[in-house]
Design a protein around this motif. Structure first.
Motif, PDB file in Angstrom:
ATOM      1  N   THR A 123       0.824  -1.217   0.000  1.00 20.43           N
ATOM      2  CA  THR A 123       0.000   0.000   0.000  1.00 20.43           C
ATOM      3  C   THR A 123       0.855   1.263   0.000  1.00 20.43           C
ATOM      4  OG1 THR A 123      -0.221  -0.097   2.412  1.00 20.43           O
ATOM      5  CG2 THR A 123      -1.978  -1.112   1.105  1.00 20.43           C
ATOM      6  N   SER A 124       2.047   1.192   0.589  1.00 19.20           N
ATOM      7  CA  SER A 124       2.939   2.356   0.600  1.00 19.20           C
ATOM      8  C   SER A 124       3.858   2.375  -0.612  1.00 19.20           C
ATOM      9  CB  SER A 124       3.811   2.346   1.865  1.00 19.20           C
ATOM     10  OG  SER A 124       4.725   1.255   1.818  1.00 19.20           O
ATOM     11  N   GLY A 125       4.102   1.183  -1.177  1.00 14.74           N
ATOM     12  CA  GLY A 125       5.083   1.066  -2.250  1.00 14.74           C
ATOM     13  C   GLY A 125       6.506   1.033  -1.735  1.00 14.74           C
ATOM     14  N   ASN A 126       6.685   0.976  -0.426  1.00 16.47           N
ATOM     15  CA  ASN A 126       8.030   1.071   0.158  1.00 16.47           C
ATOM     16  C   ASN A 126       8.374  -0.062   1.121  1.00 16.47           C
ATOM     17  OD1 ASN A 126       8.798   3.553  -1.136  1.00 16.47           O
ATOM     18  ND2 ASN A 126       7.387   4.605   0.239  1.00 16.47           N
ATOM     19  N   THR A 144       7.498  -8.144 -13.787  1.00 15.42           N
ATOM     20  CA  THR A 144       7.058  -7.633 -12.485  1.00 15.42           C
ATOM     21  C   THR A 144       5.911  -6.635 -12.625  1.00 15.42           C
ATOM     22  OG1 THR A 144       8.818  -5.965 -12.562  1.00 15.42           O
ATOM     23  CG2 THR A 144       9.293  -7.984 -11.340  1.00 15.42           C
ATOM     24  N   ILE A 145       4.883  -6.864 -11.799  1.00 17.25           N
ATOM     25  CA  ILE A 145       3.731  -5.960 -11.720  1.00 17.25           C
ATOM     26  C   ILE A 145       3.601  -5.524 -10.269  1.00 17.25           C
ATOM     27  CG2 ILE A 145       1.212  -5.769 -11.913  1.00 17.25           C
ATOM     28  CD1 ILE A 145       1.354  -8.012 -14.050  1.00 17.25           C
ATOM     29  N   GLY A 146       3.436  -4.230 -10.050  1.00 15.86           N
ATOM     30  CA  GLY A 146       3.235  -3.713  -8.702  1.00 15.86           C
ATOM     31  C   GLY A 146       1.825  -3.189  -8.518  1.00 15.86           C
ATOM     32  N   LEU A 147       1.267  -3.424  -7.340  1.00 11.97           N
ATOM     33  CA  LEU A 147       0.021  -2.771  -6.921  1.00 11.97           C
ATOM     34  C   LEU A 147       0.391  -1.942  -5.704  1.00 11.97           C
ATOM     35  CD1 LEU A 147      -1.231  -5.003  -8.751  1.00 11.97           C
ATOM     36  CD2 LEU A 147      -3.119  -5.103  -7.133  1.00 11.97           C
ATOM     37  N   SER A 148       0.250  -0.622  -5.851  1.00  8.81           N
ATOM     38  CA  SER A 148       0.716   0.281  -4.807  1.00  8.81           C
ATOM     39  C   SER A 148      -0.351   1.299  -4.460  1.00  8.81           C
ATOM     40  CB  SER A 148       2.002   0.977  -5.274  1.00  8.81           C
ATOM     41  OG  SER A 148       2.579   1.705  -4.211  1.00  8.81           O
ATOM     42  N   GLY A 149       0.012   2.226  -3.577  1.00  6.26           N
ATOM     43  CA  GLY A 149      -0.885   3.316  -3.191  1.00  6.26           C
ATOM     44  C   GLY A 149      -0.091   4.590  -3.052  1.00  6.26           C
ATOM     45  N   LYS A 150      -0.750   5.623  -2.544  1.00  7.26           N
ATOM     46  CA  LYS A 150      -0.116   6.925  -2.320  1.00  7.26           C
ATOM     47  C   LYS A 150       0.478   7.428  -3.634  1.00  7.26           C
ATOM     48  CE  LYS A 150       0.357   5.800   2.480  1.00  7.26           C
ATOM     49  NZ  LYS A 150       1.142   5.542   3.637  1.00  7.26           N
ATOM     50  N   ASP A 151       1.821   7.658  -3.663  1.00  7.01           N
ATOM     51  CA  ASP A 151       2.454   8.142  -4.909  1.00  7.01           C
ATOM     52  C   ASP A 151       3.155   7.001  -5.654  1.00  7.01           C
ATOM     53  OD1 ASP A 151       4.606   7.632  -3.287  1.00  7.01           O
ATOM     54  OD2 ASP A 151       5.469   9.640  -3.402  1.00  7.01           O
ATOM     55  N   GLY A 152       2.912   5.775  -5.224  1.00 10.57           N
ATOM     56  CA  GLY A 152       3.539   4.613  -5.863  1.00 10.57           C
ATOM     57  C   GLY A 152       4.782   4.143  -5.150  1.00 10.57           C
ATOM     58  N   GLY A 153       5.448   5.070  -4.423  1.00 12.17           N
ATOM     59  CA  GLY A 153       6.658   4.717  -3.688  1.00 12.17           C
ATOM     60  C   GLY A 153       7.751   4.184  -4.592  1.00 12.17           C
ATOM     61  N   SER A 169      -5.044   6.411   2.449  1.00 15.35           N
ATOM     62  CA  SER A 169      -5.759   5.521   3.361  1.00 15.35           C
ATOM     63  C   SER A 169      -5.455   4.061   3.010  1.00 15.35           C
ATOM     64  CB  SER A 169      -7.265   5.759   3.270  1.00 15.35           C
ATOM     65  OG  SER A 169      -7.970   4.712   3.904  1.00 15.35           O
ATOM     66  N   THR A 170      -4.786   3.370   3.936  1.00 13.96           N
ATOM     67  CA  THR A 170      -4.444   1.961   3.701  1.00 13.96           C
ATOM     68  C   THR A 170      -5.691   1.131   3.388  1.00 13.96           C
ATOM     69  OG1 THR A 170      -2.490   2.126   5.101  1.00 13.96           O
ATOM     70  CG2 THR A 170      -3.379  -0.085   4.748  1.00 13.96           C
ATOM     71  N   ALA A 171      -6.756   1.347   4.160  1.00 12.84           N
ATOM     72  CA  ALA A 171      -7.987   0.565   3.958  1.00 12.84           C
ATOM     73  C   ALA A 171      -8.558   0.779   2.563  1.00 12.84           C
ATOM     74  CB  ALA A 171      -9.022   0.936   5.021  1.00 12.84           C
ATOM     75  N   ARG A 172      -8.643   2.050   2.121  1.00 11.07           N
ATOM     76  CA  ARG A 172      -9.214   2.325   0.799  1.00 11.07           C
ATOM     77  C   ARG A 172      -8.306   1.776  -0.311  1.00 11.07           C
ATOM     78  NH1 ARG A 172     -12.238   4.158   4.387  1.00 11.07           N
ATOM     79  NH2 ARG A 172     -12.618   1.924   4.347  1.00 11.07           N
ATOM     80  N   ILE A 173      -6.979   1.856  -0.101  1.00  5.57           N
ATOM     81  CA  ILE A 173      -6.048   1.305  -1.096  1.00  5.57           C
ATOM     82  C   ILE A 173      -6.257  -0.197  -1.233  1.00  5.57           C
ATOM     83  CG2 ILE A 173      -3.608   0.885  -1.648  1.00  5.57           C
ATOM     84  CD1 ILE A 173      -3.029   3.544  -0.045  1.00  5.57           C
ATOM     85  N   GLN A 174      -6.353  -0.886  -0.096  1.00 12.22           N
ATOM     86  CA  GLN A 174      -6.539  -2.343  -0.132  1.00 12.22           C
ATOM     87  C   GLN A 174      -7.848  -2.731  -0.813  1.00 12.22           C
ATOM     88  OE1 GLN A 174      -5.967  -3.117   4.058  1.00 12.22           O
ATOM     89  NE2 GLN A 174      -3.858  -3.796   3.742  1.00 12.22           N
TER      90      GLN A 174
END
Length: 198
Positions: A123-126, A144-153, A169-174
């Motif tokens: 969710t953070s990308g980090n 490789t495929i990433g699923l991330s949140g925020k700015d992608g990290g 929001s971690t919950a909304r990202i998930q």
């Protein structure tokens, strides 16, 4: 909490989730299609998917692997997908002997083959162990495929393609990660079934 306050929380969460999905529809349809095409191509050529993440993302990895191995909507043969988050003996042995940052990288070295697809969820990308996993996947010539949140990290910089949910929001990202995962399952399933019947 009063009923009125609870309803406000509920409405806010549902509205935010709906708005995020509309944003994803505007911004991410192209990369979702590309990810589905990459997965389809991998599975058609006899490859497999290796999914991993921490906490809720670990659960998402398991959920999505189950959709591929079992079925999403349509009856079809099982598709090769492994969640790297399920074997407690491997996770604890590698974590103990090499460090928690290596729990996914070691499995990708052992199980991954060139042309397989590693799907990294963070969710953070980090998350350090997720980033180490992506690094090991690339060294092993996996896609490789990433699923991330925020700015992608950092995940957005390291994975070949990353689908980023623009939220803090971690919950909304998930919630959106599962939606994206379901879309990948649906697109892959349709493509494989339609190709088989034509």
């Amino acid at each position: 909490m009063t009923e009125e306050e609870a309803i406000e929380v509920i409405n806010s969460a549902l509205s935010t989730g709906a708005e995020l999905r509309i944003t994803l529809a505007r911004q991410c349809t192209g990369v979702i299609f590309q990810a589905a095409s990459l997965i389809t191509s991998c599975l058609r050529s006899g490859g497999k998917l290796l999914l991993f993440g921490n906490g809720g993302s670990a659960a998402d990895a398991q959920h999505l692997a189950a959709e591929f191995v079992g079925r999403f909507v349509r009856e079809r043969d099982g598709l090769s997908a492994i969640a790297l988050t399920t074997d407690s003996s491997i996770l604890t042995a590698v974590g103990n002997d090499y460090g928690f940052d290596r729990i996914f990288a070691r499995q990708l070295q052992a199980l991954g083959r060139p042309g397989d697809v590693a799907i990294a969820l963070s969710t953070s990308g980090n998350s350090p162990n997720v980033l180490e996993g992506v690094k090991a996947a690339k060294q092993g010539k996996l896609k490789t495929i990433g699923l991330s949140g925020k700015d992608g990290g950092l995940l957005a910089k390291q994975a070949e393609m990353t689908i980023t949910v623009p939220s803090d929001s971690t919950a909304r990202i998930q919630e959106c990660h599962i939606t994206i995962g379901h879309l990948l399952c649906e697109l892959v399933e349709r493509e494989l079934i339609e190709a088989k019947s034509s």
